[in-house]
Write an enzyme that holds these catalytic residues in place. Structure first.
Site, mmCIF file in Angstrom:
data_model
loop_
_atom_site.group_PDB
_atom_site.id
_atom_site.type_symbol
_atom_site.label_atom_id
_atom_site.label_comp_id
_atom_site.label_asym_id
_atom_site.label_seq_id
_atom_site.Cartn_x
_atom_site.Cartn_y
_atom_site.Cartn_z
ATOM 1 N N ASP A 24 0.862 -1.174 0.000
ATOM 2 C CA ASP A 24 0.000 0.000 0.000
ATOM 3 C C ASP A 24 0.908 1.236 0.000
ATOM 4 O O ASP A 24 2.115 1.136 0.268
ATOM 5 C CB ASP A 24 -0.888 -0.055 1.250
ATOM 6 C CG ASP A 24 -1.617 1.229 1.519
ATOM 7 O OD1 ASP A 24 -2.269 1.736 0.598
ATOM 8 O OD2 ASP A 24 -1.519 1.738 2.655
ATOM 9 N N ASP A 26 -0.196 5.088 1.134
ATOM 10 C CA ASP A 26 -0.445 5.942 2.306
ATOM 11 C C ASP A 26 -0.338 5.162 3.605
ATOM 12 O O ASP A 26 -1.018 4.147 3.787
ATOM 13 C CB ASP A 26 -1.842 6.563 2.224
ATOM 14 C CG ASP A 26 -1.846 7.882 1.486
ATOM 15 O OD1 ASP A 26 -0.782 8.305 1.025
ATOM 16 O OD2 ASP A 26 -2.930 8.497 1.382
#
Length: 259
Positions: A24, A26
């Site tokens: 991922d 963020d």
């Protein structure tokens, strides 16, 4: 990123190509909506010499480049933006899927009109701009507006956690649009994504044939149910890892892959 990007395409095969780690963006590789640090990017380059590396983010590719650097789609073997609806392998575009084609314009207008009316009635300390961001594969909805400053973003997150603003809105949308087969995924600090069922981050796994990999790891911070990492984190195909920051990502990967 404002300075010249240090990104360069990884050409050498890793030591263990049949192990892949998906990351991922963020809260995993960067702080929310922040830029990756040179130290973190260097770590990712070092990791890519050990195993196969892929990026899977919910934002579109231009926003991913803002955070990870220009040309990020060509840096690691796999790059997925918008949960994999825009997919790159070895820097080559594989496929693009669009929500407008899937739902049709009448249903898109139905969702947008309802959302604007709902947001107008929410009382929060500040409201800015870009409450609905239409992406090719999803709609991103933000009660405070994506144009808010970092300070306003942080302040809204506190209000949201205390009052369940996004969770309540998602619950209302599930009821209102039950006939459309949509999924709602809360991610980051200020927004949530709306997309057809099956278009969560597990969508990217279709580009990773089971026979090509012995292990598929995923690292993300929003791995709780309702978070935008939950489906891929809990998938039968992946070994899920919950992280709390880029530093935690680095620490966990070092122990698992580089010790």
């Amino acid at each position: 990123m404002t300075e010249e990007s240090p990104n360069k395409k990884i050409k050498m095969a890793p030591q263990n190509p049949r192990i892949i780690a998906l990351f991922d963006v963020d809260g995993t590789l960067t702080i929310p909506r922040g830029e990756v640090t040179p130290d973190m990017m260097q770590f990712m380059h070092d990791l890519s010499k050990k195993i196969t590396v892929g990026i899977v983010g919910g934002s579109d590719l231009p926003k991913q480049e803002e955070q990870l650097g220009d040309g990020i789609a060509s840096v690691f073997p796999y790059n997925f933006s918008q949960n994999g609806l825009v997919a790159y392998k070895d820097g080559e575009l594989q496929d693009v899927q669009t929500i407008s084609k899937f739902l049709g314009e009448d249903n898109i207008k139905r969702v947008v009109n309802w959302t604007m009316k709902y947001l107008a009635d929410i009382d929060i300390p500040v409201k800015r701009g870009t409450f609905i961001e239409f992406r090719s594969g999803m709609m991103n909805i933000s009660p405070v507006g994506r144009n808010c400053s970092r300070e306003e973003r942080n302040d809204y997150e506190k209000v949201d956690l205390a009052r369940n603003i996004r969770k309540d809105m998602v619950a209302a949308m599930r009821k209102e649009f039950a006939d459309l087969g949509l999924t709602y995924s809360i991610g980051g600090q200020i927004s949530f994504d709306v997309f057809p069922k099956g278009w969560d981050k597990t969508y990217c796994l279709k580009y990773l044939p089971e026979g090509d990999f012995d292990e598929v790891h995923f690292f993300g911070d929003k791995t709780f149910e309702g978070g935008n990492d939950y489906e891929i984190f809990s998938s039968e195909r992946t070994i899920g890892h919950t992280v709390t920051s880029p530093e935690d990502t680095k620490e966990q990967c070092t122990k698992i892959f580089m010790s």
